[in-house]
Design an enzyme around this catalytic site. Structure first.
Site, short mmCIF file in Angstrom:
data_model
loop_
_atom_site.label_atom_id
_atom_site.label_comp_id
_atom_site.label_asym_id
_atom_site.label_seq_id
_atom_site.Cartn_x
_atom_site.Cartn_y
_atom_site.Cartn_z
N VAL A 61 -32.92 26.84 -4.01
CA VAL A 61 -33.89 26.07 -4.82
C VAL A 61 -34.46 26.84 -6.00
O VAL A 61 -35.11 26.25 -6.86
CB VAL A 61 -35.06 25.50 -3.97
N TYR A 147 -45.98 34.40 1.70
CA TYR A 147 -45.87 33.02 2.19
C TYR A 147 -47.13 32.23 1.84
O TYR A 147 -47.06 31.18 1.22
CB TYR A 147 -45.66 33.06 3.70
P1 NAD Z 1 -36.82 26.58 8.78
O1 NAD Z 1 -36.73 28.02 8.44
O2 NAD Z 1 -36.06 26.09 9.97
O3 NAD Z 1 -36.41 25.67 7.55
C1 NAD Z 1 -36.49 26.10 6.21
C2 NAD Z 1 -35.17 25.77 5.55
O4 NAD Z 1 -35.24 26.15 4.18
C3 NAD Z 1 -33.99 26.52 6.16
O5 NAD Z 1 -32.93 25.64 6.40
C4 NAD Z 1 -33.64 27.55 5.10
O6 NAD Z 1 -32.28 27.92 5.13
C5 NAD Z 1 -34.04 26.82 3.83
N1 NAD Z 1 -34.32 27.70 2.70
C6 NAD Z 1 -35.08 28.83 2.68
N2 NAD Z 1 -35.10 29.37 1.46
C7 NAD Z 1 -34.34 28.55 0.66
C8 NAD Z 1 -33.97 28.56 -0.71
N3 NAD Z 1 -34.37 29.55 -1.54
N4 NAD Z 1 -33.16 27.57 -1.16
C9 NAD Z 1 -32.71 26.60 -0.34
N5 NAD Z 1 -33.02 26.52 0.96
C10 NAD Z 1 -33.84 27.49 1.45
O7 NAD Z 1 -38.38 26.24 8.95
P2 NAD Z 1 -39.12 24.89 9.34
O8 NAD Z 1 -39.99 25.22 10.48
O9 NAD Z 1 -38.17 23.77 9.44
O10 NAD Z 1 -40.05 24.71 8.06
C11 NAD Z 1 -39.80 23.72 7.06
C12 NAD Z 1 -40.94 23.73 6.07
O11 NAD Z 1 -42.17 23.42 6.74
C13 NAD Z 1 -41.16 25.07 5.37
O12 NAD Z 1 -41.47 24.83 4.03
C14 NAD Z 1 -42.35 25.65 6.09
O13 NAD Z 1 -43.08 26.52 5.27
C15 NAD Z 1 -43.13 24.42 6.46
N6 NAD Z 1 -43.99 24.66 7.64
C16 NAD Z 1 -43.45 24.75 8.88
C17 NAD Z 1 -44.27 25.03 9.97
C18 NAD Z 1 -43.73 25.15 11.37
O14 NAD Z 1 -44.52 25.47 12.26
N7 NAD Z 1 -42.48 24.90 11.64
C19 NAD Z 1 -45.65 25.23 9.76
C20 NAD Z 1 -46.14 25.14 8.46
C21 NAD Z 1 -45.31 24.84 7.40
#
Ligand code: NAD
Ligand code: UDP
Length: 324
Positions: A61, A147
């Site tokens: 991205v 982050y």
């Molecule tokens: P995850 O790590 O499973 O998913 C993140 C995805 O983004 C992964 O598939 C990764 O490969 C992709 N990614 C990372 N950097 C990238 C880049 N530069 N270009 C393209 N793709 C990229 O995590 P998740 O738990 O599914 O989290 C999804 C979103 O929700 C994130 O933005 C995270 O910050 C947010 N979030 C999640 C939680 C949680 O508890 N799971 C809590 C707060 C916020």
């Protein structure tokens, strides 16, 4: 049936993204899943490739991309501390440049755009539980800042694109979410404790284990994301999504030991720097505006997650991509 939309999900192959893609594909939308597979793998969305309303693009991205879409769910960003601290500069770039690229797309296409923000914008909170009006206490120079501050700047960009360009933005602050397909080696507390309990290994409690978190099951969270995207016009949020039931890490360990029937014992390790002492969402706004609240109890959610951990081949999961 609702009108079919063209929707891009960045980070769509990840834990939450892959479930969101499933949901949107099932609703008949034309879904583009965009991911660089830093913390995920193709197997998370392999089953969706058979659908002609699903498309997978390997893309980072922080690079521009031109697509024609009606909605953007911006989820691309490593979420677990071990993952986002792996290359902290890249984490900030992903949040900030990623936000700029997809806000630009939303502006060009007249698309709605939802940002997966986080409870981490509240840092180590002095207000408890945390309402959206609380401005947070983040250490700008600590190991979590890449982050936390990346996500805070992304929120700023979203609101500035709304004010300057009239982009229809939606800010969601997600609190700790867990469930099947979370990365088994993400180093987070739920995955660590479950793996350790199933292997009969010692359960690693960081600090005294009295710090708290509030754990939301992934189905509840995905429902909240979709409701926010389809929520009232002119309601950008931010809105908290999470489960307000709060547990200490000791209580979480006890519950996982109970459900797995494990004989694992606890071991105490140092608390990581800047580890928040407590966290609980105030979800009054989500209840009022989206008529949303979690429905899955910790016991039920953990039971499903543990079942999944028992069935998957842990060897098939790899650590974050080198050179990220
Ligand atoms: P995850 O790590 O499973 O998913 C993140 C995805 O983004 C992964 O598939 C990764 O490969 C992709 N990614 C990372 N950097 C990238 C880049 N530069 N270009 C393209 N793709 C990229 O995590 P998740 O738990 O599914 O989290 C999804 C979103 O929700 C994130 O933005 C995270 O910050 C947010 N979030 C999640 C939680 C949680 O508890 N799971 C809590 C707060 C916020
Ligand atoms: N934690 C723990 N043992 C572990 C992993 C994490 O005690 O093996 C603690 C961690 O110190 C924190 C809480 O569990 O207080 C939640 O950590 P996690 O990394 O899951 O997410 P965070 O909410 O801190 O981003």
């Amino acid at each position: 049936m609702a009108t079919s939309k063209r929707i891009v999900v960045t980070g769509g192959a990840g834990f939450l993204g892959s479930h969101l893609c499933e949901r949107l594909v099932a609703e008949g939308h034309d879904v583009i899943c965009l991911d660089n597979f830093f913390t995920s793998q193709k197997t998370n969305v392999l089953h969706l490739l058979d659908y002609n309303n699903f498309e997978l693009i390997r893309h980072d991205v922080i690079q521009p991309i031109y697509l024609e879409v009606d909605e953007v769910y911006n989820l691309a960003c490593p979420a677990a501390p071990g993952h986002y601290q792996y290359n902290p500069v890249k984490t900030t770039k992903t949040s900030v440049i990623g936000a700029i690229n997809f806000l630009g797309m939303a502006k060009r296409c007249g698309a709605k755009i939802l940002q997966a923000s986080t409870s981490e914008v509240y840092g180590d909170p002095e207000v408890h539980p945390q309402p959206e009006s609380y401005r947070g206490a983040v250490n700008t120079i600590g190991p979590r800042a890449c982050y936390d501050e990346g996500k805070r700047v992304a929120e700023t960009l979203f609101m500035d694109y709304r004010r300057m360009n009239g982009v229809d933005v939606r800010l969601v602050r997600i609190f700790n979410t867990y469930g099947p397909r979370m990365h088994p080696f993400d180093g987070r507390v739920v995955s660590n404790f479950i793996r350790q309990a199933l292997a009969g290994e010692k359960i690693t409690i960081f600090g005294d284990g009295l710090q708290t978190r509030s754990f939301c099951y992934r189905d509840d969270l995905v429902e909240g994301l979709v409701r926010m995207m389809n929520g009232p016009k002119d309601f950008p949020g931010p809105i908290n999504l999470g489960n307000p039931d709060e547990y200490t890490m000791l209580e979480l360990a006890e519950e996982i030991i109970r459900i797995t029937g494990s004989s694992s014992k606890l071991t105490f390790e140092p608390l990581p720097e800047d580890d928040p002492t407590r966290r609980q969402p105030d979800i009054t706004l989500a209840r009022q505006v989206l008529d949303w609240e979690p429905t899955v109890s910790l016991t039920d959610g953990l039971t499903k997650t543990i079942e999944w951990f028992r069935t998957v081949d842990l060897e098939a999961f790899r650590p974050p991509t080198p050179n990220y």
